[in-house]
Design an enzyme around this catalytic site. Structure first.
Site, PDB file in Angstrom:
ATOM      1  N   SER A 140       9.116   5.033   6.738  1.00  0.00           N
ATOM      2  CA  SER A 140       7.531   5.300   6.692  1.00  0.00           C
ATOM      3  C   SER A 140       6.727   3.807   6.729  1.00  0.00           C
ATOM      4  CB  SER A 140       7.415   6.034   5.658  1.00  0.00           C
ATOM      5  OG  SER A 140       6.007   5.923   5.122  1.00  0.00           O
TER       6      SER A 140
ATOM      7  N   LYS B  99       5.219   1.518   9.872  1.00  0.00           N
ATOM      8  CA  LYS B  99       3.754   1.057   9.919  1.00  0.00           C
ATOM      9  C   LYS B  99       3.934  -0.552   9.951  1.00  0.00           C
ATOM     10  CE  LYS B  99       2.729   3.212   6.166  1.00  0.00           C
ATOM     11  NZ  LYS B  99       2.917   4.369   5.633  1.00  0.00           N
TER      12      LYS B  99
ATOM     13  N   HIS C 136       3.075  -4.866   0.953  1.00  0.00           N
ATOM     14  CA  HIS C 136       3.446  -3.441   0.972  1.00  0.00           C
ATOM     15  C   HIS C 136       3.975  -2.852  -0.066  1.00  0.00           C
ATOM     16  CE1 HIS C 136       2.438   0.219   3.047  1.00  0.00           C
ATOM     17  NE2 HIS C 136       3.195   0.908   2.327  1.00  0.00           N
TER      18      HIS C 136
ATOM     19  N   ASP D  87       3.977   8.654  11.365  1.00  0.00           N
ATOM     20  CA  ASP D  87       4.049   8.475   9.853  1.00  0.00           C
ATOM     21  C   ASP D  87       2.855   9.299   9.258  1.00  0.00           C
ATOM     22  OD1 ASP D  87       4.899   7.288   7.534  1.00  0.00           O
ATOM     23  OD2 ASP D  87       2.798   6.419   7.517  1.00  0.00           O
TER      24      ASP D  87
ATOM     25  N   ARG E 117       5.012  15.083   3.795  1.00  0.00           N
ATOM     26  CA  ARG E 117       6.123  14.858   2.783  1.00  0.00           C
ATOM     27  C   ARG E 117       5.260  15.033   1.210  1.00  0.00           C
ATOM     28  NH1 ARG E 117       7.125   9.306   3.777  1.00  0.00           N
ATOM     29  NH2 ARG E 117       8.361   9.131   2.023  1.00  0.00           N
TER      30      ARG E 117
HETATM   31  N1  URA Z   1       4.464   4.021   1.031  1.00  0.00           N
HETATM   32  C1  URA Z   1       4.629   4.776   2.270  1.00  0.00           C
HETATM   33  O1  URA Z   1       3.728   4.105   3.101  1.00  0.00           O
HETATM   34  N2  URA Z   1       5.448   5.385   2.452  1.00  0.00           N
HETATM   35  C2  URA Z   1       6.108   5.968   1.552  1.00  0.00           C
HETATM   36  O2  URA Z   1       7.046   6.776   2.206  1.00  0.00           O
HETATM   37  C3  URA Z   1       6.286   5.576   0.256  1.00  0.00           C
HETATM   38  C4  URA Z   1       5.384   4.580   0.057  1.00  0.00           C
END
Ligand code: URA
Length: 433
Positions: A182, A186, A81, A160, A167
């Site tokens: 966030s 996840k 990620h 989220d 956001r």
């Molecule tokens: N990627 C995400 O999943 N969340 C964020 O806040 C920033 C990048």
């Protein structure tokens, strides 16, 4: 409890309790707390921050706001990620590389956020590709193909999902605790065994300074390990766009090019670094052995075939992967020309991201539709020599031709020139293993 008091407490620099954070999470997901109060809290967090305990509480509130995935996919599940960047299409290449090497990648990705692009939007540039598989279809694709990439469904980390979209349009993205919770909320809900985090630093990252990026990497890796996951965090450069392509279908084509053995050097190298760490965490051997495995998956064509199979399994036409000329082309384009001789010494990468947004490649409200053809291809990058009149980039759009001139001006004002080449920046700054 009253949302007003929670906002006020954070606005005044107080520390929120776990109970308050969970109460907010539940109320926001259920619709009892309106967007405007959630936005006010995000802005207060943006200014006042959150400590490790608050960040962990928000991460767990996100994880527990929906289902925790318990996928039976017959193997070790590894994810990667990124914290987000401009031209960052690595997921489209590293996920099939890792799968072609025998590990399972069940990836839940996001949409564009702020000035950065999102993997789900990019994949939707492939006509027919479904990012909304059911959990059963998702698990089935991973079992059969080795990899599946989908978007967040209603049942998965819904807190989220709502906060991310909020956001994005309220200038509350670049906050360390909001990013950390966030991403890790996840990742913990996705319940992978191993996670490689690509934490970006530089002018196109949410964390501009190396110090902040390293802190973010430490916080996220710490939360992941506490939850029992194997985590590696790699801090990488985002002081220039990654590769040359920015914009949804343009980026898919560049990722495909990587899997065919081509693509710009920085993008290709980062794909190998990240996929090697994914394989290493999954126990496939030493880092050197894993790098060799990843390179072989590309040179043999297996990784490309894996991507095509995933596209087919999710409703897209695999012919588009073998021949990216099948992607619709932008109807309008404009070359951005260098105003002088010299070297490109620095670019404001966030502004470059905004150039692609105003051409139609991203959203400025939650309802905006994306122009999949929009974006740009860089002909010159930081460190390159230029002559007056050389094309630095070519801009593309179908829906917003009236923005081309403005986008070109924006790109030039975000590009610095010098008479000598700048000092090269590393691609990888730090690795927390
Ligand atoms: N990627 C995400 O999943 N969340 C964020 O806040 C920033 C990048």
């Amino acid at each position: 409890m009253r949302m007003y008091d929670i906002i006020k407490k954070k606005r005044d620099g107080g520390k929120l309790t776990e109970e308050e954070i969970r109460w907010f999470g539940k109320g926001y997901v259920s619709g009892q707390i309106p967007d405007y109060q959630a936005a006010a809290l995000c802005m207060a967090i943006f200014y006042k921050g959150m400590d490790v305990e608050e960040t962990t509480a928000l991460t767990l509130a996100i994880r527990d706001s929906g289902d925790i995935l318990r996928l039976d996919v017959g193997g070790i599940r590894v994810d990667k990620h990124s914290t987000g960047g401009v031209g960052d299409k690595t997921s489209l290449a590293v996920a099939p590389i890792a799968a072609a090497c025998g590990i399972k990648v069940a990836k839940i990705s996001g949409r564009g956020l702020g000035h950065t692009g999102g993997t789900v939007d990019k994949l939707e540039a492939i006509e027919g590709y479904r990012t909304d598989l059911s959990t059963e279809e998702f698990a089935d694709t991973v079992r059969k193909v080795g990899v599946s990439i989908i978007g967040q469904s209603g049942d998965f980390a819904p807190l989220d999902k709502k906060l991310y979209a909020l956001r994005d349009v309220t200038a509350c993205v670049d906050s360390m605790p909001l990013i950390a919770s966030s991403i890790m909320g996840k990742k913990l809900a996705a319940n992978d065994d191993c996670i490689v985090l690509d934490v970006k630093t530089g002018s196109g990252a949410f964390m501009h300074s190396l110090e902040d990026a390293k802190e973010l990497a430490q916080v996220m890796a710490g939360v992941g390990r506490l939850a029992g996951k194997k985590v590696t965090a790699v801090v990488t450069d985002m002081d220039r766009p990654l590769g040359r392509a920015v914009g949804n279908s343009l980026e898919v084509a560049e990722a495909v090019d990587m899997l065919k053995g081509g693509s710009p050097e920085d993008f290709r190298e980062l794909c190998y670094v990240l996929s090697s760490h994914m394989l290493h965490l999954a126990g496939k051997g030493s880092l050197e052995e894993c790098r060799a495995l990843a390179e072989e998956a590309v040179s043999s064509g297996r990784a490309l075939k894996t991507l095509a199979e995933m596209v087919k399994a999710q409703g897209g036409d695999p012919a588009w992967i073998y021949d990216t000329d099948l992607f619709p082309k932008a109807k309008h384009s404009l070359k951005v020309l260098s105003p002088k001789d010299g070297f490109i010494s620095r670019v404001d990468t966030e502004k470059y991201g905004e150039v692609s947004l105003i051409l139609g490649a991203g959203r400025s409200t939650m309802e905006d539709k994306i122009d999949m053809t929009a974006g740009f291809i860089l002909q010159k990058k930081t460190g390159d020599a230029v002559r007056k009149g050389d094309a630095i980039a070519e801009l593309y759009t179908t829906e917003k031709p009236e923005m081309l001139e403005k986008a070109a001006e924006m790109m030039l004002s975000a590009t610095e020139f010098a008479s000598s080449a700048p000092k090269a920046r590393p691609l990888v700054f730090d690795i927390l293993m």
